[in-house]
Design an enzyme around this catalytic site. Structure first.
Site, PDB file in Angstrom:
ATOM      1  N   SER B  64      -6.922   0.809   5.334  1.00  0.00           N
ATOM      2  CA  SER B  64      -7.113  -0.490   5.313  1.00  0.00           C
ATOM      3  C   SER B  64      -5.634  -1.060   6.018  1.00  0.00           C
ATOM      4  O   SER B  64      -5.312  -0.912   6.952  1.00  0.00           O
ATOM      5  CB  SER B  64      -7.528  -1.301   4.454  1.00  0.00           C
ATOM      6  OG  SER B  64      -8.990  -1.084   4.420  1.00  0.00           O
ATOM      7  N   HIS B  69       5.853  -9.570   3.046  1.00  0.00           N
ATOM      8  CA  HIS B  69       6.854 -10.649   3.205  1.00  0.00           C
ATOM      9  C   HIS B  69       7.784 -10.908   2.420  1.00  0.00           C
ATOM     10  O   HIS B  69       7.607 -10.892   1.273  1.00  0.00           O
ATOM     11  CB  HIS B  69       5.912 -11.848   3.665  1.00  0.00           C
ATOM     12  CG  HIS B  69       4.791 -11.842   4.308  1.00  0.00           C
ATOM     13  ND1 HIS B  69       4.790 -11.678   5.575  1.00  0.00           N
ATOM     14  CD2 HIS B  69       3.390 -11.480   4.062  1.00  0.00           C
ATOM     15  CE1 HIS B  69       3.401 -11.784   6.172  1.00  0.00           C
ATOM     16  NE2 HIS B  69       2.772 -11.516   5.227  1.00  0.00           N
ATOM     17  N   CYS B  84      -9.535   0.915   0.997  1.00  0.00           N
ATOM     18  CA  CYS B  84     -11.035   1.342   0.815  1.00  0.00           C
ATOM     19  C   CYS B  84     -11.493   2.654   0.099  1.00  0.00           C
ATOM     20  O   CYS B  84     -12.330   3.253   0.048  1.00  0.00           O
ATOM     21  CB  CYS B  84     -11.761   1.364   2.318  1.00  0.00           C
ATOM     22  SG  CYS B  84     -10.904   2.502   3.307  1.00  0.00           S
TER      23      CYS B  84
END
Lengths: 133, 133
Positions: B64, B69, B84
């Protein structure tokens, strides 16, 4: 220290043909970006998984990021919108019902950046004016 | 229909110089990917924001995605690992304390793909063997 809000949107009961069509999924993401006046700051990333898989798209935004994964084999699409500015408004339930044939849409939000914050959970039934957070 | 699990990791009290160093942040993400045997399937995306901003990194994975950040001005770093397959184990609290000087690390997880699932919230105090989910 709060640095943003993340929305997690899960759509169930979508039409598999739409979930595996990269143009449909890309168009949907671009509509989110346009409608919310988000700014893309580098080339977007897309990947099509071999059948029965779906597509993944990632957008790096000034405001943080948008991610999309589709699972045609399960009729599911998931989206993450992480935004470091004030809460955007987008009617995920109505739009995902219209664009992907979703039968049920869940919209959750999480405050990011502070360990002392807790989750909010909301369900929105597609096409019935459900809760958006 | 459950399609995966998403971990949201928020680190506070990090050292600003480390958060604005793209080599440090990239190295950290690469360590996560290596340690969990994740597979990157397209070029990674990185962006350095003008001072006092930090960096953003996005990895599109077979499993996935991984997003990072940093906010040097707030001493905060946030990570998303959406996977997943079965739950990966990584000691975020210990590693972010060691690599970024984090004083507090929060690890939350969300099941994705089903509107009937609800949030789990957990806090982990950096360097003290906190809860990992």
């Amino acid at each position: 220290m709060t640095v943003g809000t993340e929305w997690m949107i899960d759509a169930e009961g979508c039409k598999p043909d739409l979930l595996r069509d990269p143009n449909v999924v890309r168009g949907l993401c671009e509509q989110v970006i346009d409608d919310l006046s988000l700014r893309v700051v580098s080339p977007e990333l897309w990947h099509e998984f071999p059948p029965p898989g779906g597509v993944t798209g990632l957008f790096l935004l000034t405001e943080s990021h948008l991610a999309c994964h589709t699972y045609p084999e399960d009729g599911v699409a998931t989206f993450n919108l992480y935004c470091c500015r004030s809460r955007p408004e987008w009617n995920w339930a109505e739009q995902l019902t219209r664009l992907l044939g979703a039968q049920r849409v869940s919209v959750r939000s999480e405050i990011r950046g502070s360990a002392s914050t807790y989750s909010q959970v909301g369900d929105a039934v597609g096409g019935r004016g459900g809760i958006e957070r």
